[in-house]
Design a protein around this motif. Structure first.
Motif: not given
Length: 468
Positions: A189-208
């Motif tokens: 966790f010293s350097s965390i990349p962008s969270r947008s795409l990883p979050t969007l992918k699983v949220v879309v799956a959850g909503v689907f």
């Protein structure tokens, strides 16, 4: 939202409640560790009390406090994690008994048992990690070395971990070292990349999958499989086909839960695994691996993964002495602990009892049959067919043995199984009897292996892809 069935509104709120406080948490400076702990405690308290009773909150807080005191006082004692495990499970089972047996709470009712289920995993895993941290590294089971806790946390840090607001209500239960590294911004966790795409992918799956469940939940149910109408309206083969769809429908609800919970962890950043752009730390299910598993080993490795890791680390591995291989008793005991963790409904024990039996059969199949379809066997060209039959057997068996888990009660469970001729149990009995009890496996090794040009001492291993 207004068009949704009323009983689904509360579950949707519960599944998404961890998202609401994340923007505020991200405003806290990353070096303000104590403030981040305090924020988690406050946010979880607000969420919990808004959903449940104050008495329920004080009960789970007392549970956390007892475990902290016991682990702090007896951290070097080999019986300490066992004591914590027995206490946490006993406390939780008492709560489940009140809800499931005394109060007869139904599934659609949101109750305080879910946060306590997650808390049992969190607290017992912590206790084992603390005890392992008191040992020399060579005394610790190698796979558990990354989880050992050598620096005992302060009360504030421990409460922040136990009440981490993103996972407090619905999970997943993460390891203490994951939480500590995330708060301190160290390690992965010293350097965390962008969270947008990883979050969007699983949220879309959850909503689907939430949508799929809403569409199918009233059309294909295990409950209907236990009714006289099911027998009258469908032929035998139609009933088997219906049960497959009912099984998939039941899983979509859990797919939605796992993915939406994972999305909250990815959004805040604790879902990041490291090593480039890998986000699997909070992953609870690998949907394709569940639906297309070729055996129960692959299936269990991809389903409810955090609970499976807890059972492995705190139950399964703890019953195996160094240098020994786990036997069927260890497997079945682990499954029975899982059943008890879910509650007292008889259906849980039917499902997990059969769930413990099928890996035993799968182990025999890997030992006697699988080598026939691997090089240099003459039948290696038929491996695709073997894999397909393995998937079909696993999928059909899963959709049958899970029925009692959903319908809960013994008469309904047996009625659902009876409607499809108990086919999964019969398949298991025939397979295990032939390979083990009647000596068919040894006959295959002696005769068929020789014909297929397979060496008897050949050791068969599972590929890395299947382990994943």
């Amino acid at each position: 939202m207004a068009s949704l069935p009323p009983h689904l509104l509360m579950p949707i709120f519960v599944l998404t409640c961890g998202y609401y406080f994340i923007p505020l948490f991200c405003l806290i400076p990353s070096n303000a560790h104590s403030l981040r702990h305090a924020f988690s405690i406050l946010a979880s308290s607000i969420l919990y009390i808004s959903l449940f009773q104050l008495g329920d909150f004080l009960e789970i807080l007392a549970m956390i406090s007892v475990v902290y005191i016991v682990t702090l006082t007896f951290r070097n004692k080999p019986w300490m994690p066992v004591l914590v495990f027995v206490y946490a499970m006993t406390h939780f089972c008492y709560r489940l008994f009140i809800l499931q047996v005394v109060s007869l709470v139904h599934e659609e009712h949101i109750d305080p048992a879910t946060p306590m289920m997650i808390m049992v995993i969190r607290l017992t895993s912590f206790a084992w990690s603390v005890y392992d941290g008191s040992l020399e590294s060579e005394q610790v089971i190698p796979v558990l070395l990354p989880k050992v806790v050598t620096e005992f946390p302060t009360l504030l840090e421990f409460l922040g971990f136990a009440m981490f607001f993103v996972t407090f209500i619905t999970g997943p239960a993460l390891d203490f070292n994951d939480y500590r590294d995330f708060i301190r911004r160290q390690g992965a966790f010293s350097s965390i990349p962008s969270r947008s795409l990883p979050t969007l992918k699983v949220v879309v799956a959850g909503v689907f999958f939430s949508g799929v469940y809403i569409v199918l939940m009233d059309k294909f149910t295990y409950g209907f499989c236990a009714t006289p109408e099911f027998l009258r309206e469908y032929t035998f083969w139609q009933r088997i086909a219906y049960m497959q769809i009912a099984g998939f429908t039941a899983r979509t609800k859990y797919y939605a839960v796992f993915k939406l919970s994972e999305g909250a962890c990815n959004l805040i950043g604790i879902g990041y695994t490291g090593g480039g752009n890998t986000w699997t730390r909070a992953q609870g299910v690998i949907i394709t691996s569940v639906e297309f598993a070729e055996n129960f080993k692959q299936l269990f490795a991809a389903w409810n993964m955090k609970t499976a890791l807890w059972l492995r680390n705190c139950v399964y591995l703890r019953m195996v002495k160094p240098g020994q291989k786990p036997g069927a008793l260890v497997t079945w005991t682990t499954f029975m602990v899982s059943a008890l963790w879910h509650g007292f409904h008889p259906g849980y024990y039917l499902t997990f009892g059969m769930g413990g039996a099928f890996p035993v059969l799968a182990r025999s199949a890997r030992k006697y049959l699988r080598p026939l379809f691997l090089k240099p066997s003459k039948l290696a060209r038929l491996k695709a067919g073997y894999d397909f039959l393995g998937w079909l057997f696993t999928w059909l068996s899963l959709n049958c043995i899970v029925a009692p888990f959903v319908v809960w009660y013994l008469p309904e469970s047996l009625a659902a199984w009876s409607a499809v001729g108990y086919y999964s149990i019969i398949l298991w009995m025939v397979g295990y009897s032939f390979l083990e009890l009647l000596g068919g496996g040894r006959w295959i090794q002696k005769t068929v292996w020789k014909w297929a040009a397979i060496e008897k001492h050949r050791t068969v291993t599972v590929t890395k892809e299947k382990l994943k």
